[in-house]
Design an enzyme around this catalytic site. Structure first.
Site, PDB file in Angstrom:
ATOM      1  N   ASP A   8       7.080   3.010  -1.644  1.00 35.69           N
ATOM      2  CA  ASP A   8       6.107   4.070  -1.497  1.00 35.69           C
ATOM      3  C   ASP A   8       5.446   3.789  -0.364  1.00 35.69           C
ATOM      4  O   ASP A   8       5.381   2.783   0.366  1.00 35.69           O
ATOM      5  CB  ASP A   8       5.226   3.932  -2.894  1.00 35.69           C
ATOM      6  CG  ASP A   8       4.104   4.724  -2.824  1.00 35.69           C
ATOM      7  OD1 ASP A   8       4.043   5.712  -2.715  1.00 35.69           O
ATOM      8  OD2 ASP A   8       2.929   4.004  -2.970  1.00 35.69           O
ATOM      9  N   ASP A  10       1.570   5.355   0.152  1.00 37.53           N
ATOM     10  CA  ASP A  10       0.129   5.058  -0.051  1.00 37.53           C
ATOM     11  C   ASP A  10       0.116   4.067  -0.992  1.00 37.53           C
ATOM     12  O   ASP A  10       0.433   3.966  -2.131  1.00 37.53           O
ATOM     13  CB  ASP A  10      -0.432   6.463  -0.550  1.00 37.53           C
ATOM     14  CG  ASP A  10      -0.653   7.525   0.280  1.00 37.53           C
ATOM     15  OD1 ASP A  10      -1.135   7.463   1.393  1.00 37.53           O
ATOM     16  OD2 ASP A  10       0.137   8.409   0.207  1.00 37.53           O
ATOM     17  N   ASP A 168       3.272   0.970  -5.969  1.00 40.89           N
ATOM     18  CA  ASP A 168       1.728   0.367  -6.598  1.00 40.89           C
ATOM     19  C   ASP A 168       1.252   1.047  -7.799  1.00 40.89           C
ATOM     20  O   ASP A 168       0.344   0.437  -8.302  1.00 40.89           O
ATOM     21  CB  ASP A 168       0.845   0.184  -5.716  1.00 40.89           C
ATOM     22  CG  ASP A 168       0.427   1.777  -5.142  1.00 40.89           C
ATOM     23  OD1 ASP A 168       1.298   2.636  -4.939  1.00 40.89           O
ATOM     24  OD2 ASP A 168      -0.713   1.963  -5.197  1.00 40.89           O
TER      25      ASP A 168
END
Length: 215
Positions: A8, A10, A168
């Site tokens: 990922d 961001d 995250d």
């Protein structure tokens, strides 16, 4: 050993929270709305620009089509024009990416951020170390739909069994699992360990160098 890692963007590779909040709040104030505290953006981001703007407008009490049509282009155009503002890689990420390359591991990036902005950020921060990168594009469902993962796997010429998926948020854990990939949650991003545990991350790490153990 795993042949590829899909990350990922961001909250995983890049700390973009302050940047997103800045351009989002600027768009809100330009349209006469109050600003939203930075920390609240941790739970507004992660599902693409459209969902972000709807979440912002719901927070300020005016999630209407008319408000969306005003705020969305101001946010998207402003952010795309200067998407590196207040954006930086997390500590240890560049070292990790180079360590993966030295081991012959391919690197992919998958984001719900619009593709044009995703490509600019990844190129500026990580250069040629990333082998394949995809942001949100028309015709491809957003994460947690695994369609974007499968496109990256094809581009990287690897199977799900030969790949790690690193992120995250719960969206990332859902995405990796939907694609049949071993998921690694990171605690330095926008969400907490509890969210990663609740969504059954296969592993959870608190620093980038810990990822090497899962190759």
């Amino acid at each position: 050993m795993k042949q590829a890692v899909i990350f990922d963007l961001d909250g995983t590779l890049a700390d973009t929270l302050s940047s997103i909040a800045f351009f989002a709040n600027r768009a809100l104030t330009q349209c006469g709305y109050e600003q939203i505290p930075l920390e609240e953006y941790r739970y507004l981001v992660g599902n693409g620009a459209k969902r972000l703007v709807h979440g912002m407008l719901a927070r300020v009490g005016d999630d209407t089509p008319e408000a969306f049509d005003k705020v969305s282009p101001l946010y998207n155009d402003g952010y795309d024009a200067d998407s590196l503002y207040l954006t930086k890689p997390y500590d240890g990420i560049l070292t990790l990416l180079h360590a993966l390359k030295q081991r012959g591991v391919k690197i992919g990036v998958l984001s719900n951020k619009p593709d044009r902005t995703t490509q600019k950020i990844v190129k500026a921060l990580f250069g040629d170390v990333v082998d394949a990168c995809r942001g949100q594009q028309d015709g491809t469902p957003r994460k947690p739909d695994p369609a974007g993962v499968f496109l990256l796997l094809d581009e990287l010429s690897v199977s799900p069994d030969d790949c790690l998926y690193v992120g995250d948020t719960k969206t990332d854990m859902q995405t990796g699992k939907a694609a049949g990939i071993f998921t690694v949650g990171v605690t330095w991003g926008f969400r907490d360990r509890e969210e990663l545990e609740e969504h059954h991350a296969n592993a959870i790490i608190s620093s980038p160098e810990e990822l090497i153990a899962y190759l």
